[in-house]
Design a protein around this motif. Structure first.
Motif, PDB file in Angstrom:
ATOM      1  N   GLN A 104       1.439   5.994  -1.725  1.00  0.00           N
ATOM      2  CA  GLN A 104       0.655   4.931  -1.253  1.00  0.00           C
ATOM      3  C   GLN A 104      -0.385   5.433  -2.207  1.00  0.00           C
ATOM      4  OE1 GLN A 104       0.374   7.328   3.047  1.00  0.00           O
ATOM      5  NE2 GLN A 104      -1.087   5.323   2.862  1.00  0.00           N
ATOM      6  N   ALA A 105      -1.216   3.427  -2.060  1.00  0.00           N
ATOM      7  CA  ALA A 105      -2.221   3.496  -2.764  1.00  0.00           C
ATOM      8  C   ALA A 105      -2.916   3.558  -1.242  1.00  0.00           C
ATOM      9  CB  ALA A 105      -1.960   2.527  -3.393  1.00  0.00           C
ATOM     10  N   ARG A 106      -4.547   4.252  -1.723  1.00  0.00           N
ATOM     11  CA  ARG A 106      -5.503   3.505  -1.316  1.00  0.00           C
ATOM     12  C   ARG A 106      -6.429   2.720  -1.356  1.00  0.00           C
ATOM     13  NH1 ARG A 106      -7.465  10.270  -0.719  1.00  0.00           N
ATOM     14  NH2 ARG A 106      -5.897  10.862   0.787  1.00  0.00           N
ATOM     15  N   VAL A 107      -6.566   1.609  -2.062  1.00  0.00           N
ATOM     16  CA  VAL A 107      -7.218   0.618  -2.785  1.00  0.00           C
ATOM     17  C   VAL A 107      -5.906  -0.854  -3.096  1.00  0.00           C
ATOM     18  CG1 VAL A 107      -6.469   0.944  -5.145  1.00  0.00           C
ATOM     19  CG2 VAL A 107      -8.501  -0.333  -5.074  1.00  0.00           C
ATOM     20  N   GLY A 108      -6.606  -1.788  -2.656  1.00  0.00           N
ATOM     21  CA  GLY A 108      -5.569  -3.062  -2.626  1.00  0.00           C
ATOM     22  C   GLY A 108      -5.547  -3.158  -3.830  1.00  0.00           C
ATOM     23  N   SER A 109      -6.273  -3.248  -5.056  1.00  0.00           N
ATOM     24  CA  SER A 109      -5.763  -3.588  -6.594  1.00  0.00           C
ATOM     25  C   SER A 109      -6.447  -2.435  -7.252  1.00  0.00           C
ATOM     26  CB  SER A 109      -6.841  -5.132  -6.520  1.00  0.00           C
ATOM     27  OG  SER A 109      -5.801  -5.250  -8.042  1.00  0.00           O
ATOM     28  N   GLY A 110      -5.616  -2.733  -8.140  1.00  0.00           N
ATOM     29  CA  GLY A 110      -5.955  -1.595  -9.668  1.00  0.00           C
ATOM     30  C   GLY A 110      -5.001  -1.299 -10.165  1.00  0.00           C
ATOM     31  N   GLU A 111      -5.036  -0.317 -11.229  1.00  0.00           N
ATOM     32  CA  GLU A 111      -4.558   0.495 -12.205  1.00  0.00           C
ATOM     33  C   GLU A 111      -4.628   1.812 -12.544  1.00  0.00           C
ATOM     34  OE1 GLU A 111      -2.492  -1.542 -13.738  1.00  0.00           O
ATOM     35  OE2 GLU A 111      -3.587  -3.379 -13.628  1.00  0.00           O
ATOM     36  N   SER A 112      -3.163   2.652 -11.968  1.00  0.00           N
ATOM     37  CA  SER A 112      -3.107   3.937 -12.560  1.00  0.00           C
ATOM     38  C   SER A 112      -2.194   4.963 -13.122  1.00  0.00           C
ATOM     39  CB  SER A 112      -3.201   4.184 -11.371  1.00  0.00           C
ATOM     40  OG  SER A 112      -2.470   5.879 -10.270  1.00  0.00           O
ATOM     41  N   THR A 113      -2.254   5.721 -13.408  1.00  0.00           N
ATOM     42  CA  THR A 113      -0.670   6.406 -14.196  1.00  0.00           C
ATOM     43  C   THR A 113      -0.053   6.943 -12.996  1.00  0.00           C
ATOM     44  OG1 THR A 113      -2.290   7.580 -15.145  1.00  0.00           O
ATOM     45  CG2 THR A 113      -1.017   5.987 -16.523  1.00  0.00           C
ATOM     46  N   LEU A 114       0.887   8.097 -13.427  1.00  0.00           N
ATOM     47  CA  LEU A 114       1.842   9.152 -12.538  1.00  0.00           C
ATOM     48  C   LEU A 114       2.630   9.268 -13.453  1.00  0.00           C
ATOM     49  CD1 LEU A 114       2.461   9.997  -9.668  1.00  0.00           C
ATOM     50  CD2 LEU A 114       5.160   8.402 -10.125  1.00  0.00           C
ATOM     51  N   LEU A 116      -4.313   7.187  -5.875  1.00  0.00           N
ATOM     52  CA  LEU A 116      -2.799   7.335  -5.211  1.00  0.00           C
ATOM     53  C   LEU A 116      -2.386   8.537  -4.634  1.00  0.00           C
ATOM     54  CD1 LEU A 116      -0.908   5.893  -7.892  1.00  0.00           C
ATOM     55  CD2 LEU A 116      -0.882   4.745  -6.343  1.00  0.00           C
ATOM     56  N   ILE A 117      -1.727   8.660  -3.277  1.00  0.00           N
ATOM     57  CA  ILE A 117      -1.264   9.183  -2.888  1.00  0.00           C
ATOM     58  C   ILE A 117       0.664   9.754  -2.528  1.00  0.00           C
ATOM     59  CG2 ILE A 117      -0.579  10.348  -0.372  1.00  0.00           C
ATOM     60  CD1 ILE A 117      -3.200   9.573   0.418  1.00  0.00           C
ATOM     61  N   VAL A 118       1.300   9.989  -3.570  1.00  0.00           N
ATOM     62  CA  VAL A 118       2.514  11.358  -3.621  1.00  0.00           C
ATOM     63  C   VAL A 118       2.872  12.184  -3.711  1.00  0.00           C
ATOM     64  CG1 VAL A 118       2.281   9.456  -6.010  1.00  0.00           C
ATOM     65  CG2 VAL A 118       2.471  11.785  -6.456  1.00  0.00           C
ATOM     66  N   GLN A 119       4.362  11.775  -2.969  1.00  0.00           N
ATOM     67  CA  GLN A 119       4.685  13.046  -2.293  1.00  0.00           C
ATOM     68  C   GLN A 119       5.219  14.022  -3.958  1.00  0.00           C
ATOM     69  OE1 GLN A 119       8.880  12.734  -0.177  1.00  0.00           O
ATOM     70  NE2 GLN A 119       9.844  14.185  -2.049  1.00  0.00           N
ATOM     71  N   LYS A 120       5.077  15.330  -4.030  1.00  0.00           N
ATOM     72  CA  LYS A 120       4.793  15.860  -4.713  1.00  0.00           C
ATOM     73  C   LYS A 120       6.042  17.186  -5.825  1.00  0.00           C
ATOM     74  CE  LYS A 120       0.049  17.826  -4.139  1.00  0.00           C
ATOM     75  NZ  LYS A 120      -1.395  19.101  -3.908  1.00  0.00           N
ATOM     76  N   SER A 131       1.136  -0.915   0.257  1.00  0.00           N
ATOM     77  CA  SER A 131       0.088  -0.036   0.400  1.00  0.00           C
ATOM     78  C   SER A 131       0.610   0.976  -0.236  1.00  0.00           C
ATOM     79  CB  SER A 131      -0.892   0.067   1.350  1.00  0.00           C
ATOM     80  OG  SER A 131      -0.513  -0.114   2.827  1.00  0.00           O
ATOM     81  N   SER A 132       2.028   1.646   0.501  1.00  0.00           N
ATOM     82  CA  SER A 132       3.211   2.671   0.281  1.00  0.00           C
ATOM     83  C   SER A 132       4.433   1.413   0.304  1.00  0.00           C
ATOM     84  CB  SER A 132       2.913   2.931   1.170  1.00  0.00           C
ATOM     85  OG  SER A 132       3.220   2.500   2.667  1.00  0.00           O
ATOM     86  N   ALA A 133       5.358   2.400  -0.537  1.00  0.00           N
ATOM     87  CA  ALA A 133       6.228   2.343  -1.122  1.00  0.00           C
ATOM     88  C   ALA A 133       7.372   3.059  -1.907  1.00  0.00           C
ATOM     89  CB  ALA A 133       6.746   1.036  -1.642  1.00  0.00           C
ATOM     90  N   PRO A 134       8.258   3.363  -1.547  1.00  0.00           N
ATOM     91  CA  PRO A 134       9.312   4.353  -2.608  1.00  0.00           C
ATOM     92  C   PRO A 134       9.430   4.198  -4.288  1.00  0.00           C
ATOM     93  CG  PRO A 134      10.617   3.961  -0.862  1.00  0.00           C
ATOM     94  CD  PRO A 134       9.121   2.800  -0.113  1.00  0.00           C
ATOM     95  N   LEU A 135       9.188   4.764  -4.904  1.00  0.00           N
ATOM     96  CA  LEU A 135       9.384   4.720  -6.478  1.00  0.00           C
ATOM     97  C   LEU A 135      10.781   5.087  -6.461  1.00  0.00           C
ATOM     98  CD1 LEU A 135       5.879   4.859  -7.894  1.00  0.00           C
ATOM     99  CD2 LEU A 135       6.867   2.498  -7.100  1.00  0.00           C
ATOM    100  N   THR A 136      11.059   4.003  -7.616  1.00  0.00           N
ATOM    101  CA  THR A 136      12.488   4.842  -8.150  1.00  0.00           C
ATOM    102  C   THR A 136      13.110   5.081  -9.308  1.00  0.00           C
ATOM    103  OG1 THR A 136      13.825   3.776  -6.120  1.00  0.00           O
ATOM    104  CG2 THR A 136      15.382   4.393  -8.064  1.00  0.00           C
ATOM    105  N   PHE A 137      13.045   6.903  -9.495  1.00  0.00           N
ATOM    106  CA  PHE A 137      13.885   6.909 -10.986  1.00  0.00           C
ATOM    107  C   PHE A 137      14.431   7.418 -11.129  1.00  0.00           C
ATOM    108  CE2 PHE A 137       8.908   7.564  -9.416  1.00  0.00           C
ATOM    109  CZ  PHE A 137       8.611   6.683 -10.787  1.00  0.00           C
ATOM    110  N   SER A 138      15.114   7.651 -12.727  1.00  0.00           N
ATOM    111  CA  SER A 138      16.641   8.435 -12.887  1.00  0.00           C
ATOM    112  C   SER A 138      16.532   9.434 -13.914  1.00  0.00           C
ATOM    113  CB  SER A 138      17.334   6.841 -13.697  1.00  0.00           C
ATOM    114  OG  SER A 138      18.735   7.483 -13.962  1.00  0.00           O
ATOM    115  N   VAL A 139      17.772  10.284 -12.957  1.00  0.00           N
ATOM    116  CA  VAL A 139      17.156  11.616 -14.515  1.00  0.00           C
ATOM    117  C   VAL A 139      18.703  11.405 -14.836  1.00  0.00           C
ATOM    118  CG1 VAL A 139      17.578  14.109 -14.093  1.00  0.00           C
ATOM    119  CG2 VAL A 139      15.653  12.694 -12.740  1.00  0.00           C
TER     120      VAL A 139
END
Length: 741
Positions: free
Chosen positions: A657-667, A634-638, A605-613
């Motif tokens: 952080q996700a407020r739903v147990g299962s689903g598809e979303s985009t960021l 979806l709750i994210v650090q803006k 339900s919550s975890a840090p996502l890693t991206f590369s610049v």
């Protein structure tokens, strides 16, 4: 090779900026030289009607085209002849017997038969510049034959010359003036139609020596697409046979007024102690010359195009610091011509200031020289009113304008509705440029004779006491000998004495109107607007750097170099250079971006996502990574701060952080500079949320742990029960073995 950033630590990789050199020292120079030769041949027609080599001789002299003239033989076509005539002494008569040289050139593959050159003179003088031009472009011969001289056969791709002595005394006294001179060449090769060339003889007027003449000579470099010439370019250009050394040698010891491109001394000074020895010597020689001078725009940028593009004032460079490396400046003295004031460097050493870099010696400020023929009334007015052009601490603006664009009594000094003007004689200036480009004495003499004639008629009448101004216009590929001969002849045109810039400016100003000039080429105007649009985008992108001038300063310098007047003669190479600059800008703007990630599966339900610049620039950048979910579940650090090192990729963590147990979303991910400018494209990443597996896992683990606890309790209870039974049995019957033993 590319030296957009001369300091090694500041030079981007080739894949980042890609600022490829396009100087005419190499391939581009060959293309420009062809254009210059074509322009030279056009100018040469002023004094040599039959001379332009690129055109067939028949067309140049007015002879009928072979297809329309049965008498034009096949041999004449194959021989491809041209004729030129040049009186000695720059066409100025000083004795009753004048030597006249003629040359017959054969650019064809077949030899031409020998023939006869008939020289004729007219006793009716030419009174105006227009009449001189009309005669030099005429097809007829003068009315009085004064000499005849045989000319030997002309081999294929060769030239035959001859000299005739013309006795003017036999014609009677000639009054001061300009007299038409012609030479007609006849041979079996030419058939019934002779080839005719035109020139002029000038009988001087003693009154014309009462005033002076100023000669303006440009000191410019071949075209380049980088902000400054590289060390290798400077080494080649300032060598004994280099273009810059040739120009300097030609003006040394002459009274020429120098028009210097300040980008040349700047290119030498930014290199400090690493500048080639020949370049440092060239700069020292330039500064040591006593000649009066003024600075052209940086890169000799095209003034008319800038005004036509709507700019309120000509473009300038604000700094050249990115081109310098502090290690090359151990003391202020390293910068040639540096003043005691300098910009402090971080390590305590000093770098020369912009004014020190651009210094060309003692020079008159606010001087403008638009490309020949481009100074319209609008251009002159705009330069006069440009911010800073007429400030209280600077002298009033002065613009160089050709006399063909002016109406009214024109001397060298003029005033057009309050705008200061130095007017140069167009006819004499064109002829001097032709002479400076000539590769043989006869063609050179023809150009100088024409210059003398134009100067003579320009000084007659009411303006005879006014000073005369001529320019040996911009050109590439000329020799020191040709340029020096043109300057020397120009310095005594019409018997006048040479004047410097101060003397010309001190002369009374005649009232004139700017009525001529040609509106600038829309293609060049559009090109400049496109360059400025690219510059705006680069400036916005540069806010990722602690010092944005690392990108913006070289970019401005490159734009000014691309707008250099020398590119006017090479439109094809100019188009290529513009395309290369546009590609380099695109590469620069794409050098910092988010590395597109793969789709992400979120198992909690919550975890840090890693991206590369990615940062391909040779400097560190500071950014903000903004994350915007397209699903409210979806709750994210803006935002997350990003400090990416030079030429490397940097990882960025974004808590989600996700407020739903299962689903598809985009960021949606977007980089922004500290100024809020969007950097790179927006990146959308798909996220699959599978947070219910976390709950199932917890239940399963809880059940397993509970079962293990129960089993442990049962086993422990049974074991303790057995021990109690065993203890009781042992107490009742001591002889009985311990059942647990």
């Amino acid at each position: 090779m590319t030296v957009s950033f001369p300091a090694a630590a500041r030079r981007p990789p080739d894949g980042v900026r890609g600022r490829r050199r396009r100087t005419l020292i190499g391939t581009a120079r060959r293309g420009l030289r062809a254009a210059v030769l074509l322009a030279a041949s056009t100018g040469m027609a002023l004094a040599i009607v039959a001379a332009p080599a690129p055109a067939p001789a028949d067309a140049a002299t007015g002879a009928p085209e072979p297809s329309a003239t049965p008498s034009a033989t096949d041999a004449a076509d194959a021989a491809n002849l041209s004729v030129v005539v040049a009186p000695a002494g720059n066409g100025v008569v000083s004795t009753t017997v004048v030597s006249v040289a003629v040359a017959v050139s054969n650019t064809g593959d077949a030899p031409a038969a020998s023939g006869t050159m008939t020289i004729a003179l007219s006793r009716s003088p030419l009174a105006t510049s227009a009449q001189v031009t009309s005669w030099l472009d005429a097809q007829t011969v003068a009315d009085t034959t004064v000499a005849s001289v045989p000319v030997t056969a002309v081999v294929a791709r060769g030239t035959a010359t001859a000299t005739a002595a013309v006795d003017l005394g036999a014609l009677g006294a000639l009054a001061p003036g300009v007299y038409p001179l012609s030479a007609a060449y006849s041979s079996p090769t030419t058939g019934t139609q002779p080839l005719v060339a035109h020139s002029v003889l000038t009988v001087p007027d003693a009154a014309s020596a009462a005033s002076g003449v100023g000669v303006v000579v440009p000191i410019t470099a071949p075209p380049t697409t980088t902000g400054l010439l590289s060390a290798d370019d400077l080494k080649a250009l300032t060598a004994d046979d280099g273009a810059l050394r040739t120009q300097l040698n030609a003006v040394t010891g002459t009274p020429a007024i120098l028009a210097v491109d300040p980008a040349i001394p700047a290119a030498i000074r930014v290199l400090g102690s690493s500048a080639p020895a020949s370049a440092r010597q060239w700069l020292a020689d330039l500064l040591a010359l006593p000649n009066s001078r003024f600075a052209l725009q940086f890169g000799d940028a095209d003034l008319a195009t800038q005004i036509a593009a709507g700019l309120p004032a000509p473009l300038r460079v604000s700094t050249l610091d990115p081109f310098m490396s502090a290690r090359n400046f151990t003391s202020p003295a390293v910068a040639a011509g540096a003043s005691p004031t300098a910009t402090p460097a971080p390590d305590g050493r000093t770098l020369p200031t912009l004014d020190q870099l651009l210094d060309i010696g003692t020079a008159r400020a606010n001087f403008f020289w638009p490309a020949t023929g481009s100074a319209t009334a609008g251009v002159v007015a705009a330069l006069q009113s440009a911010p800073g052009a007429s400030g209280s601490t600077e002298p009033a603006a002065i613009t160089l304008v050709g006399t063909s664009a002016l109406s009214g009594a024109v001397g060298a000094r003029a005033d057009a509705a309050g705008a200061g003007i130095l007017a140069y004689d167009d006819g004499a200036s064109r002829a001097l440029r032709t002479a400076s480009l000539a590769s043989d004495p006869v063609h050179q003499g023809a150009g100088l004779a024409a210059a003398s004639a134009y100067a003579s008629v320009a000084t007659r009448g009411a303006a005879s006491s006014a000073p005369l101004l001529v320019v040996v216009d911009r050109a590439t590929g000329r020799s020191a000998t040709g340029l020096r001969a043109a300057i020397t002849a120009a310095s005594s045109l019409a018997g006048r004495s040479p004047w410097d810039l101060d003397a010309l400016l001190a002369a009374p100003a005649a009232s004139v109107s700017v009525t001529g000039g040609t509106a600038d080429d829309p293609t060049r105007v559009d090109a400049l607007r496109d360059l400025l649009d690219q510059e705006t985008r680069v400036a916005a992108f540069a806010t990722v750097l602690a010092d944005p001038t690392l990108l913006t300063a070289p970019d401005r310098a490159e734009i000014l170099q691309l707008m250099g007047n020398v590119w006017r003669a090479a439109p094809d190479q100019f188009a290529t250079a513009l395309s290369d600059h546009r590609d380099a800008t695109t590469t620069t703007l794409g050098s910092v971006a988010i590395v597109p990630p793969s789709d992400i599966t979120l198992l909690a339900s919550s975890a840090p996502l890693t991206f590369s610049v990615r940062n391909d620039l040779p400097w560190p950048v500071t950014l903000t990574l903004s994350a915007t979910p397209n699903d409210p579940r979806l709750i994210v650090q803006k935002s997350a701060d990003v400090s990416a090192g030079a030429a490397q990729s940097t990882r960025v963590l974004v808590p989600v952080q996700a407020r739903v147990g299962s689903g598809e979303s985009t960021l949606d991910l977007q980089l922004r500079s500290s100024a809020g400018v969007e950097i790179g494209p927006r990146v959308r990443v798909a996220i699959s949320v599978r947070a219910e597996w976390e709950s199932v896992g917890i239940v399963v683990m809880s059940v397993l742990i509970g079962a293990m606890l129960v089993l442990g309790i049962v086993r422990t209870a049974r074991k303790m029960r057995r021990r109690r039974i065993a203890a009781a049995t042992a107490a009742h019957n001591p002889q009985t073995e311990d059942v647990d033993g």
